[in-house]
Design an enzyme around this catalytic site. Structure first.
Site, PDB file in Angstrom:
ATOM      1  N   CYS A  67      -3.276  -5.280  -7.066  1.00 37.34           N
ATOM      2  CA  CYS A  67      -1.828  -5.305  -7.272  1.00 37.34           C
ATOM      3  C   CYS A  67      -1.266  -4.043  -6.633  1.00 37.34           C
ATOM      4  CB  CYS A  67      -1.502  -5.376  -8.761  1.00 37.34           C
ATOM      5  SG  CYS A  67      -2.369  -4.167  -9.749  1.00 37.34           S
ATOM      6  N   TYR A  86       7.899  -3.636   6.804  1.00 41.58           N
ATOM      7  CA  TYR A  86       8.851  -4.352   5.960  1.00 41.58           C
ATOM      8  C   TYR A  86       9.416  -3.379   4.928  1.00 41.58           C
ATOM      9  CZ  TYR A  86       4.948  -4.401   2.621  1.00 41.58           C
ATOM     10  OH  TYR A  86       3.930  -4.018   1.782  1.00 41.58           O
ATOM     11  N   ARG A 134      -8.333   1.758   1.950  1.00 44.29           N
ATOM     12  CA  ARG A 134      -8.121   0.429   2.522  1.00 44.29           C
ATOM     13  C   ARG A 134      -7.949   0.548   4.030  1.00 44.29           C
ATOM     14  NH1 ARG A 134      -2.988  -3.562   1.420  1.00 44.29           N
ATOM     15  NH2 ARG A 134      -4.116  -5.536   1.295  1.00 44.29           N
ATOM     16  N   ASP A 194      -2.081  -9.762  -7.067  1.00 47.62           N
ATOM     17  CA  ASP A 194      -1.330  -9.377  -5.858  1.00 47.62           C
ATOM     18  C   ASP A 194       0.151  -9.130  -6.155  1.00 47.62           C
ATOM     19  OD1 ASP A 194      -1.143  -8.573  -3.205  1.00 47.62           O
ATOM     20  OD2 ASP A 194      -0.520 -10.557  -2.530  1.00 47.62           O
TER      21      ASP A 194
HETATM   22  C1  0GY Z   1      -1.444  -8.134   0.046  1.00 48.09           C
HETATM   23  C2  0GY Z   1      -0.985  -8.809   1.249  1.00 48.09           C
HETATM   24  C3  0GY Z   1      -0.057  -8.406   2.155  1.00 48.09           C
HETATM   25  C4  0GY Z   1       0.528  -7.109   2.267  1.00 48.09           C
HETATM   26  C5  0GY Z   1      -0.047  -5.933   1.968  1.00 48.09           C
HETATM   27  O1  0GY Z   1      -0.104  -3.646   1.872  1.00 48.09           O
HETATM   28  C6  0GY Z   1       0.551  -4.621   2.219  1.00 48.09           C
HETATM   29  O2  0GY Z   1       1.640  -4.543   2.769  1.00 48.09           O
HETATM   30  O3  0GY Z   1      -1.226  -5.883   1.419  1.00 48.09           O
HETATM   31  C7  0GY Z   1       0.372  -9.397   3.165  1.00 48.09           C
HETATM   32  O4  0GY Z   1       1.493  -9.293   3.666  1.00 48.09           O
HETATM   33  O5  0GY Z   1      -0.430 -10.316   3.468  1.00 48.09           O
HETATM   34  O6  0GY Z   1      -2.626  -8.144  -0.231  1.00 48.09           O
HETATM   35  O7  0GY Z   1      -0.642  -7.568  -0.654  1.00 48.09           O
END
Ligand code: 0GY
Length: 308
Positions: free
Chosen positions: A32, A49, A124, A257
């Site tokens: 999350c 974004y 990550r 998530d």
């Molecule tokens: C997720 C998936 C997405 C985004 C991110 O860190 C992030 O911006 O993880 C996605 O857009 O597929 O796991 O949250």
């Protein structure tokens, strides 16, 4: 600072339903995020974004509503390598949250140690091109070597089509590797087709590879519950997640998530997402491993007591 959300951005679902599935005691939401709040923790200049705010207090309220005991808060790309919001969430969690950070080569050992103190246990590496700019692999490998010394692991996010090209890099990483969302399979393809077989082979041949069996709402092409009217929606994702849970029961994790970045068509009810779990982990033993034993072993090993 005031931020204008990306056009068409879907806010997280307020008032999620109460799941019918009762989570086992001590369950961990192992994927999350927090977003800002932007006025307190500004979003990164290099972000792809601009989200709505999603604070630690709102995350912990969701945790309690759904019946989770703990969270693993993963650094979201909208915050770049500024981990302040995520670390603030860990510090405000009363020991009930661990974190996964994003760092650059320039991070100092003192900064890494401070993050460890706060509860960070991994970094990550993101290979999803719409989310991040390219980082050279030698920089990532150098970071992996440094965080390995802290006992941390590497979380990798990539799309299924890119696994062949990334294979050699992934298999050279010196730590436990946790794959986000099963390597984003195209669930329109067969579960025993070449693309998903390659992912299964990746996990079979490399015992240090774990997978989150999360994000049915992101992977599904068959649609959300509002459209098919069932609590066990996202059916097309089921065979993929179930296969990974049953083949690698000791190396799987699950997460909501929340707050679900970048969903374009619908925002899931997190209560419904929890009700997806017993369809992919079909026995109490598999559920306990997925939701308690595995995340505890990885993120709170000092507190993990193996079930008899
Ligand atoms: C997720 C998936 C997405 C985004 C991110 O860190 C992030 O911006 O993880 C996605 O857009 O597929 O796991 O949250």
């Amino acid at each position: 600072m005031q931020f204008q959300k990306t056009q068409g951005w879907l806010d997280w679902y307020a008032g999620p339903s109460t799941p019918r599935f009762k989570l086992p005691a001590g369950a961990v939401d192992a994927h999350c995020h927090v977003f800002g709040p932007g006025a307190q923790f500004p979003f990164a200049a290099e972000r792809k974004y601009t989200p709505c705010d999603a604070s630690r207090q709102q995350l912990f309220a969701l945790r309690d509503h759904l019946g989770f005991a703990r969270n693993v808060v993963v650094q979201a790309t909208c915050h770049g390598a500024d981990n302040s919001a995520m670390v603030d969430a860990l510090k405000g969690s009363n020991g009930h949250a661990r974190g996964v950070a994003t760092v650059r080569r320039s991070v100092t050992d003192t900064e890494l140690r401070a993050m460890h103190e706060a509860g960070v246990r991994g970094v990550r590496f993101n290979f999803v091109k719409r989310l991040v700019d390219f980082t050279p692999k030698d920089e990532l490998m150098e970071i992996a070597g440094r965080i390995a010394r802290l006992g941390w692991h590497v979380v990798i996010y990539f799309e299924a089509a890119d696994l062949p090209e990334l294979w050699d890099f992934f298999t050279a990483l010196p730590t436990v590797i946790v794959v986000d969302h099963m390597g984003r399979p195209d669930v329109g393809k067969p579960v025993d087709g070449g693309e998903f077989e390659l992912f299964v082979k990746f996990m079979t041949e490399h015992a240090n590879v774990w997978s989150k069996v999360s994000c049915p709402e992101r992977l599904s092409v068959s649609g959300p519950p509002a459209l098919n009217g069932e609590r066990n929606a996202y059916r097309d994702v089921l065979p993929f997640a179930r296969r990974i849970v049953e083949t690698f029961p000791d190396r799987v994790l699950w997460g909501t998530d929340w707050p679900h970045p970048n969903l374009k068509d619908h925002m899931p009810d997190d209560g419904l997402l929890v009700d997806f779990i017993p369809h992919i982990a079909t026995t109490p033993e598999l559920q306990r491993k997925l939701l308690v034993d595995n995340p505890m072993r990885l993120y709170w090993p000092e507190e993990w007591i193996k079930a008899p």
